[in-house]
Design an enzyme around this catalytic site. Sequence first.
Site, short mmCIF file in Angstrom:
data_model
loop_
_atom_site.label_atom_id
_atom_site.label_comp_id
_atom_site.label_asym_id
_atom_site.label_seq_id
_atom_site.Cartn_x
_atom_site.Cartn_y
_atom_site.Cartn_z
CD1 TRP A 12 -2.63 1.88 2.16
CD2 TRP A 12 -2.76 1.74 0.20
NE1 TRP A 12 -3.28 2.76 2.00
CE2 TRP A 12 -3.78 2.45 0.55
CE3 TRP A 12 -2.80 1.12 -1.08
CZ2 TRP A 12 -4.48 3.24 -0.21
CZ3 TRP A 12 -3.70 2.00 -2.09
CH2 TRP A 12 -4.62 2.91 -1.65
NE ARG A 33 12.75 -6.64 3.97
CZ ARG A 33 12.65 -6.64 2.56
NH1 ARG A 33 13.67 -7.23 2.15
NH2 ARG A 33 11.61 -6.37 1.99
CE LYS A 106 -8.03 1.19 4.53
NZ LYS A 106 -8.88 0.72 3.41
CB SER A 140 -8.00 1.81 -2.23
OG SER A 140 -7.69 2.00 -0.71
CE LYS A 193 -10.73 -2.18 5.39
NZ LYS A 193 -9.69 -3.01 4.34
CG ASP A 246 -12.15 -0.21 3.10
OD1 ASP A 246 -11.59 -0.99 2.28
OD2 ASP A 246 -11.43 0.43 3.79
CB SER A 256 -9.35 -9.11 0.69
OG SER A 256 -9.54 -9.15 2.25
CD GLU A 283 -2.92 -3.65 10.76
OE1 GLU A 283 -3.25 -3.97 11.94
OE2 GLU A 283 -2.17 -2.90 10.37
#
Length: 346
Positions: A12, A33, A106, A140, A193, A246, A256, A283
């Site tokens: 992202w 890194r 998120k 996104s 979500k 979302d 996803s 997450e």
Amino acid sequence: MSNVAVIGAGSWGTALALVLADNGHDVRLWARRKELVDEINQTHTNEKYLPGTKLPQNITGCSSLKDAVLDCETVLLVVPTKAIRPTVQLLKDAVKEPVTIVHGSKGIEPGTHKRISEMIEEGFANTELLKNVVVLSGPSHAEEVSLRQPTTVTVSSNFPSASEKVQDLFMNAQFRVYTNEDLIGVEIGGALKNIIALVCGLTNGLGYGDNTKAAIMTRGLAEIARLGTKLGANPLTFAGLSGLGDLIVTCTSVHSRNWRAGQLLGQGKTVEEVLESMGMVVEGIRTTKAAHELAEKLGVEMPITAALHSVLFASKRPEEAAEELMGRVKKHEVENIIFNGENLPL
């Protein structure tokens, strides 16, 4: 054009760096890194996170945080929720002039139940180095953004002028940016979500079909709105990009990672096996713990979240959790909440 630092060179962070570079900005993409920094600068790729994507010349990899933020008025923070606090501490030591921090992460922090903007503000407390915090959220997938496919997101801040500046920074013909004054709602929608996406994946792994997925998404959205409004969010936010939008993209797409992780759980994998096979942060697992704690603290009913929590953290079999959800006492679908003195359906 501006100098912009992007902190976090995952999928992202790299995709958002591409958007900024397409808009003519000079982007410093920071990664821990050194081998990844060398790859970005020498071959202009990030094959682990965005395979097959060529990075433009105006994206420069940085291993030094001080070099990355030098002469930057805007810093984009895109790291996992668990890395927010240590990264903010490093940022506080690196920046020399006040900056606007835009975050694209998120989640909610377990224990404190803080949103990411609150964690950033706490990290910069008692300094004059933070101008504003702005959240960028919405449906996104990084893979599609890197292909310049049409994408819409929302930015939100406690200061509308800050949101509008970030809107101008990112917006182009393929990446449309809206503003929203509901910072709480935008952050809560983006975080929760992932819980519902995990459950949708889990039910798919159990062999359930579209009827089940539709039920989980619809009732999941009600849970998100219920907790969000308790925290002070505008319920209408959850019908927008950072809520329903979302939720759709995360619950229905092979891109996803939360959906994929849930599918593996439904197929019988343990949480440890899922995390090992994914190789990236999921997450929704951490957010499930935080949201469940917060719901119990505030007395908010979140049965889907509670069921997933029992699978993730109490070793309950997914089949048993699903049966308990379906066997709950009968209820009326539409609830009412009070917002700004008005009675609104939820």
